[in-house]
Design a protein around this motif. Structure first.
Motif, PDB file in Angstrom:
ATOM      1  N   GLN A  82      51.131  43.152  47.185  1.00 28.58           N
ATOM      2  CA  GLN A  82      49.779  42.786  47.868  1.00 28.58           C
ATOM      3  C   GLN A  82      50.264  43.803  49.260  1.00 28.58           C
ATOM      4  N   PHE A  83      48.959  44.503  49.053  1.00 28.67           N
ATOM      5  CA  PHE A  83      49.111  45.633  50.512  1.00 28.67           C
ATOM      6  C   PHE A  83      47.704  44.529  51.098  1.00 28.67           C
ATOM      7  N   ALA A  84      47.810  44.245  53.400  1.00 27.50           N
ATOM      8  CA  ALA A  84      46.705  44.372  53.365  1.00 27.50           C
ATOM      9  C   ALA A  84      45.628  42.963  52.755  1.00 27.50           C
ATOM     10  N   GLY A  85      45.381  42.682  51.833  1.00 27.17           N
ATOM     11  CA  GLY A  85      44.462  41.946  51.281  1.00 27.17           C
ATOM     12  C   GLY A  85      44.022  42.609  49.710  1.00 27.17           C
ATOM     13  N   LEU A  86      45.111  43.579  49.680  1.00 24.67           N
ATOM     14  CA  LEU A  86      44.598  44.336  48.443  1.00 24.67           C
ATOM     15  C   LEU A  86      45.805  44.345  47.604  1.00 24.67           C
ATOM     16  N   THR A  87      45.573  44.144  45.622  1.00 27.29           N
ATOM     17  CA  THR A  87      46.185  43.701  45.267  1.00 27.29           C
ATOM     18  C   THR A  87      45.798  44.698  43.652  1.00 27.29           C
ATOM     19  N   LYS A  88      46.883  45.000  42.693  1.00 26.70           N
ATOM     20  CA  LYS A  88      46.341  45.769  42.067  1.00 26.70           C
ATOM     21  C   LYS A  88      46.374  45.138  40.473  1.00 26.70           C
ATOM     22  N   LYS A  89      45.200  43.946  41.003  1.00 23.92           N
ATOM     23  CA  LYS A  89      45.313  42.866  40.363  1.00 23.92           C
ATOM     24  C   LYS A  89      44.449  43.642  38.609  1.00 23.92           C
ATOM     25  N   ARG A  90      44.349  43.640  37.505  1.00 26.71           N
ATOM     26  CA  ARG A  90      43.806  44.341  36.639  1.00 26.71           C
ATOM     27  C   ARG A  90      43.476  46.197  36.060  1.00 26.71           C
ATOM     28  N   LEU A  91      44.948  46.422  36.730  1.00 32.24           N
ATOM     29  CA  LEU A  91      45.227  47.980  36.711  1.00 32.24           C
ATOM     30  C   LEU A  91      46.757  47.687  35.546  1.00 32.24           C
ATOM     31  N   ARG A  92      46.014  48.861  35.056  1.00 28.17           N
ATOM     32  CA  ARG A  92      47.906  48.706  34.223  1.00 28.17           C
ATOM     33  C   ARG A  92      48.883  49.922  35.190  1.00 28.17           C
ATOM     34  N   GLU A 101      33.362  49.395  49.140  1.00 29.14           N
ATOM     35  CA  GLU A 101      33.337  50.058  50.211  1.00 29.14           C
ATOM     36  C   GLU A 101      33.901  49.024  50.552  1.00 29.14           C
ATOM     37  N   LYS A 102      33.115  47.458  50.527  1.00 26.03           N
ATOM     38  CA  LYS A 102      33.784  46.357  51.153  1.00 26.03           C
ATOM     39  C   LYS A 102      34.788  46.478  51.496  1.00 26.03           C
ATOM     40  N   GLU A 103      36.076  46.764  50.705  1.00 28.11           N
ATOM     41  CA  GLU A 103      37.302  46.878  51.123  1.00 28.11           C
ATOM     42  C   GLU A 103      37.514  47.782  51.834  1.00 28.11           C
ATOM     43  N   VAL A 104      36.895  48.991  51.911  1.00 26.14           N
ATOM     44  CA  VAL A 104      37.647  49.751  53.102  1.00 26.14           C
ATOM     45  C   VAL A 104      36.771  49.717  54.119  1.00 26.14           C
ATOM     46  N   ASN A 105      35.596  48.693  54.832  1.00 30.33           N
ATOM     47  CA  ASN A 105      35.085  48.038  55.672  1.00 30.33           C
ATOM     48  C   ASN A 105      35.873  47.395  56.352  1.00 30.33           C
ATOM     49  N   MET A 106      36.873  46.258  55.446  1.00 32.49           N
ATOM     50  CA  MET A 106      36.911  45.473  56.450  1.00 32.49           C
ATOM     51  C   MET A 106      38.840  45.882  56.756  1.00 32.49           C
ATOM     52  N   LEU A 107      39.442  47.629  56.113  1.00 36.31           N
ATOM     53  CA  LEU A 107      40.735  47.150  56.499  1.00 36.31           C
ATOM     54  C   LEU A 107      39.869  48.210  57.483  1.00 36.31           C
ATOM     55  N   ARG A 108      38.484  48.891  57.969  1.00 37.79           N
ATOM     56  CA  ARG A 108      38.853  49.879  59.210  1.00 37.79           C
ATOM     57  C   ARG A 108      38.576  48.612  59.733  1.00 37.79           C
ATOM     58  N   MET A 109      38.114  47.584  60.078  1.00 39.50           N
ATOM     59  CA  MET A 109      37.430  46.539  60.979  1.00 39.50           C
ATOM     60  C   MET A 109      39.452  45.556  61.433  1.00 39.50           C
ATOM     61  N   GLY A 110      39.997  45.431  60.462  1.00 40.20           N
ATOM     62  CA  GLY A 110      41.417  44.796  60.821  1.00 40.20           C
ATOM     63  C   GLY A 110      41.194  43.432  60.334  1.00 40.20           C
ATOM     64  N   ALA A 111      40.100  43.675  59.030  1.00 42.52           N
ATOM     65  CA  ALA A 111      40.258  41.798  58.497  1.00 42.52           C
ATOM     66  C   ALA A 111      41.334  41.255  57.868  1.00 42.52           C
ATOM     67  N   PHE A 112      41.642  42.022  57.111  1.00 47.22           N
ATOM     68  CA  PHE A 112      43.436  42.329  56.256  1.00 47.22           C
ATOM     69  C   PHE A 112      44.201  41.679  57.419  1.00 47.22           C
ATOM     70  N   GLU A 113      45.147  40.740  57.140  1.00 51.18           N
ATOM     71  CA  GLU A 113      46.577  40.432  58.211  1.00 51.18           C
ATOM     72  C   GLU A 113      47.465  42.181  57.779  1.00 51.18           C
TER      73      GLU A 113
END
Length: 113
Positions: A82-92, A101-113
């Motif tokens: 996991q990195f900043a709330g992002l995981t690689k679930k369901r990726l081989r 777009e939501k993930e990018v916006n969350m990263l830009r706003m610093g919403a993820f730890e």
């Protein structure tokens, strides 16, 4: 300084005392003040005590390997799960995906730890 969670497989079992040392702080360089890094959380992944899950916020290069090296362990395999709330679930293995777009916006706003 985003939250990162790793799954580390080590060359031998990790003692409970060394798990506590990771939480308290481990010196990974020459300066005990500037080069001390601590894990936010650490635990065994399962019954196999050579597999450890470790959460850190440090952005230093090879920090997880250096922390275990300072305690006398060799990292056989390291996987960032996991990195900043992002995981690689369901990726081989070897696959990738575009961020939403939501993930990018969350990263830009610093919403993820």
């Amino acid at each position: 300084l985003k939250k990162k969670i790793y799954h580390a497989r080590l060359d031998r079992n990790v003692s409970p005392e060394d798990l506590q040392k990771l939480l308290d702080g481990v010196c990974i360089g020459e300066d005990p003040v500037m080069d001390t890094v601590r894990a936010d959380e650490v635990s065994y992944v399962n019954e196999d005590r050579s597999q450890v899950g470790i959460e850190i916020h440090s952005g230093r290069n090879r920090v997880v390997r250096r922390m275990f090296d300072a305690l006398g362990y060799r990292v056989a395999k390291l996987d960032r799960v996991q990195f900043a709330g992002l995981t690689k679930k369901r990726l081989r293995r070897g696959d990738w995906r575009f961020l939403t777009e939501k993930e990018v916006n969350m990263l830009r706003m610093g919403a993820f730890e």
